[in-house]
Design a protein around this motif. Structure first.
Motif, PDB file in Angstrom:
ATOM      1  N   PHE A 104      14.641  82.879 -10.961  1.00 32.33           N
ATOM      2  CA  PHE A 104      15.469  81.998 -11.776  1.00 32.33           C
ATOM      3  C   PHE A 104      14.787  80.644 -11.944  1.00 32.33           C
ATOM      4  N   ALA A 105      14.221  80.113 -10.860  1.00 30.09           N
ATOM      5  CA  ALA A 105      13.530  78.829 -10.912  1.00 30.09           C
ATOM      6  C   ALA A 105      12.346  78.885 -11.882  1.00 30.09           C
ATOM      7  N   ALA A 106      11.559  79.935 -11.813  1.00 30.79           N
ATOM      8  CA  ALA A 106      10.400  80.072 -12.695  1.00 30.79           C
ATOM      9  C   ALA A 106      10.839  80.166 -14.155  1.00 30.79           C
ATOM     10  N   GLY A 107      11.858  80.960 -14.411  1.00 33.46           N
ATOM     11  CA  GLY A 107      12.349  81.106 -15.776  1.00 33.46           C
ATOM     12  C   GLY A 107      12.922  79.817 -16.322  1.00 33.46           C
ATOM     13  N   VAL A 125      20.874  73.527  -9.157  1.00 33.14           N
ATOM     14  CA  VAL A 125      19.514  73.365  -9.668  1.00 33.14           C
ATOM     15  C   VAL A 125      19.169  71.881  -9.771  1.00 33.14           C
ATOM     16  N   VAL A 126      17.956  71.553  -9.364  1.00 34.98           N
ATOM     17  CA  VAL A 126      17.367  70.252  -9.642  1.00 34.98           C
ATOM     18  C   VAL A 126      16.156  70.527 -10.519  1.00 34.98           C
ATOM     19  N   LEU A 127      16.124  69.920 -11.704  1.00 34.85           N
ATOM     20  CA  LEU A 127      14.969  70.024 -12.585  1.00 34.85           C
ATOM     21  C   LEU A 127      14.185  68.720 -12.474  1.00 34.85           C
ATOM     22  N   ARG A 128      12.968  68.813 -11.981  1.00 30.55           N
ATOM     23  CA  ARG A 128      12.094  67.647 -11.860  1.00 30.55           C
ATOM     24  C   ARG A 128      11.100  67.692 -13.019  1.00 30.55           C
ATOM     25  N   VAL A 129      11.196  66.711 -13.891  1.00 26.10           N
ATOM     26  CA  VAL A 129      10.364  66.665 -15.093  1.00 26.10           C
ATOM     27  C   VAL A 129       9.337  65.554 -14.941  1.00 26.10           C
ATOM     28  N   GLU A 130       8.074  65.953 -14.914  1.00 23.53           N
ATOM     29  CA  GLU A 130       6.974  64.989 -14.830  1.00 23.53           C
ATOM     30  C   GLU A 130       6.447  64.773 -16.240  1.00 23.53           C
ATOM     31  N   LEU A 131       6.670  63.573 -16.755  1.00 23.56           N
ATOM     32  CA  LEU A 131       6.276  63.244 -18.122  1.00 23.56           C
ATOM     33  C   LEU A 131       4.926  62.534 -18.138  1.00 23.56           C
ATOM     34  N   PRO A 132       4.241  62.562 -19.286  1.00 21.14           N
ATOM     35  CA  PRO A 132       2.967  61.856 -19.395  1.00 21.14           C
ATOM     36  C   PRO A 132       3.142  60.357 -19.107  1.00 21.14           C
ATOM     37  N   VAL A 183      11.632  69.502 -28.635  1.00 22.61           N
ATOM     38  CA  VAL A 183      12.225  68.211 -28.997  1.00 22.61           C
ATOM     39  C   VAL A 183      11.141  67.134 -29.106  1.00 22.61           C
ATOM     40  N   GLY A 184      10.090  67.252 -28.322  1.00 23.30           N
ATOM     41  CA  GLY A 184       8.973  66.325 -28.440  1.00 23.30           C
ATOM     42  C   GLY A 184       8.307  66.431 -29.812  1.00 23.30           C
ATOM     43  N   ARG A 185       8.045  67.658 -30.252  1.00 30.09           N
ATOM     44  CA  ARG A 185       7.440  67.848 -31.572  1.00 30.09           C
ATOM     45  C   ARG A 185       8.354  67.316 -32.669  1.00 30.09           C
ATOM     46  N   GLN A 186       9.654  67.569 -32.547  1.00 32.19           N
ATOM     47  CA  GLN A 186      10.606  67.077 -33.549  1.00 32.19           C
ATOM     48  C   GLN A 186      10.615  65.558 -33.602  1.00 32.19           C
ATOM     49  N   ALA A 187      10.434  64.902 -32.455  1.00 35.01           N
ATOM     50  CA  ALA A 187      10.422  63.438 -32.377  1.00 35.01           C
ATOM     51  C   ALA A 187       9.023  62.865 -32.596  1.00 35.01           C
ATOM     52  N   LYS A 188       8.037  63.758 -32.816  1.00 34.27           N
ATOM     53  CA  LYS A 188       6.636  63.359 -32.990  1.00 34.27           C
ATOM     54  C   LYS A 188       6.107  62.596 -31.770  1.00 34.27           C
ATOM     55  N   VAL A 189       6.469  63.127 -30.585  1.00 33.62           N
ATOM     56  CA  VAL A 189       6.025  62.568 -29.308  1.00 33.62           C
ATOM     57  C   VAL A 189       5.293  63.669 -28.554  1.00 33.62           C
ATOM     58  N   ASP A 190       4.082  63.377 -28.118  1.00 30.69           N
ATOM     59  CA  ASP A 190       3.274  64.368 -27.400  1.00 30.69           C
ATOM     60  C   ASP A 190       3.721  64.472 -25.943  1.00 30.69           C
ATOM     61  N   VAL A 191       4.304  65.603 -25.591  1.00 28.84           N
ATOM     62  CA  VAL A 191       4.704  65.864 -24.202  1.00 28.84           C
ATOM     63  C   VAL A 191       3.979  67.100 -23.671  1.00 28.84           C
ATOM     64  N   SER A 192       2.839  67.417 -24.276  1.00 29.39           N
ATOM     65  CA  SER A 192       2.108  68.634 -23.896  1.00 29.39           C
ATOM     66  C   SER A 192       1.626  68.605 -22.451  1.00 29.39           C
ATOM     67  N   ASP A 193       1.488  67.413 -21.866  1.00 29.14           N
ATOM     68  CA  ASP A 193       1.059  67.316 -20.471  1.00 29.14           C
ATOM     69  C   ASP A 193       2.226  67.259 -19.488  1.00 29.14           C
ATOM     70  N   ALA A 194       3.438  67.457 -19.970  1.00 26.97           N
ATOM     71  CA  ALA A 194       4.612  67.430 -19.087  1.00 26.97           C
ATOM     72  C   ALA A 194       4.620  68.671 -18.192  1.00 26.97           C
ATOM     73  N   ALA A 195       5.240  68.536 -17.037  1.00 28.79           N
ATOM     74  CA  ALA A 195       5.416  69.663 -16.117  1.00 28.79           C
ATOM     75  C   ALA A 195       6.868  69.659 -15.648  1.00 28.79           C
ATOM     76  N   VAL A 196       7.430  70.853 -15.511  1.00 24.90           N
ATOM     77  CA  VAL A 196       8.816  70.988 -15.060  1.00 24.90           C
ATOM     78  C   VAL A 196       8.830  71.839 -13.799  1.00 24.90           C
ATOM     79  N   THR A 197       9.462  71.324 -12.766  1.00 28.14           N
ATOM     80  CA  THR A 197       9.652  72.051 -11.523  1.00 28.14           C
ATOM     81  C   THR A 197      11.154  72.269 -11.341  1.00 28.14           C
ATOM     82  N   ALA A 198      11.549  73.506 -11.169  1.00 26.74           N
ATOM     83  CA  ALA A 198      12.959  73.825 -10.935  1.00 26.74           C
ATOM     84  C   ALA A 198      13.148  74.182  -9.467  1.00 26.74           C
ATOM     85  N   GLU A 199      14.098  73.531  -8.841  1.00 27.36           N
ATOM     86  CA  GLU A 199      14.486  73.833  -7.467  1.00 27.36           C
ATOM     87  C   GLU A 199      15.854  74.497  -7.522  1.00 27.36           C
TER      88      GLU A 199
END
Length: 137
Positions: A49-52, A94-101, A64-80
């Motif tokens: 479930f965490a991986a999915g 669930v805790v979603l930890r989002v590491e943004l550029p 949503v990044g592409r729609q806003a014309k913001v590059d978030v391609s280097d973002a990482a998401v960790t689900a606990e």
């Protein structure tokens, strides 16, 4: 809902069995984690479930990044994903930890993460059912 894709997987013997997808891409030994009294010699539903959720949320953030014309391609998401007693049964949190550029300012990052939480199918499925905490790192 008009289904765009349907994933199919079969699990046998619960947490002490196997999970196999109909296309053969997944074929996993399942085992309860040591923290729940198991031998930990396989994956468990919470890890799956965490991986999915992490992958799905990352895709939603990219959308949503592409729609806003913001590059978030280097973002990482960790689900606990935590499991625990809840009433007579068990529940998840669930805790979603989002590491943004680093180049992204805090306000824009928060806006994109909140928008991804509205778009992500996992977020929509869990909303109102389990606690989901969003943490931006």
């Amino acid at each position: 809902m008009d289904a765009l894709y349907t994933a199919v997987a079969t699990a046998t013997h619960g947490r002490d069995g196997r999970a196999v997808s109909n296309d053969g891409q997944i074929d996993l030994q399942l085992a309860p984690p040591a923290a729940l009294g198991g031998n930990g010699q396989g994956t468990n539903p919470e890890q799956l479930f965490a991986a999915g959720y992490a992958a799905c949320f990352g895709s939603a953030l990219g959308l949503v990044g592409r729609q806003a014309k913001v590059d978030v391609s280097d973002a990482a998401v960790t689900a606990e994903v935590s499991i625990g007693k809840e009433g007579e049964g068990f529940g998840l949190a669930v805790v979603l930890r989002v590491e943004l550029p680093d180049t992204l300012d805090e306000a824009t990052g928060r806006k994109l993460v909140d928008a991804a939480h509205q778009v992500c199918p996992y977020s929509n499925a869990t909303r109102g059912n389990i606690e989901v905490e969003l943490v931006i790192e």
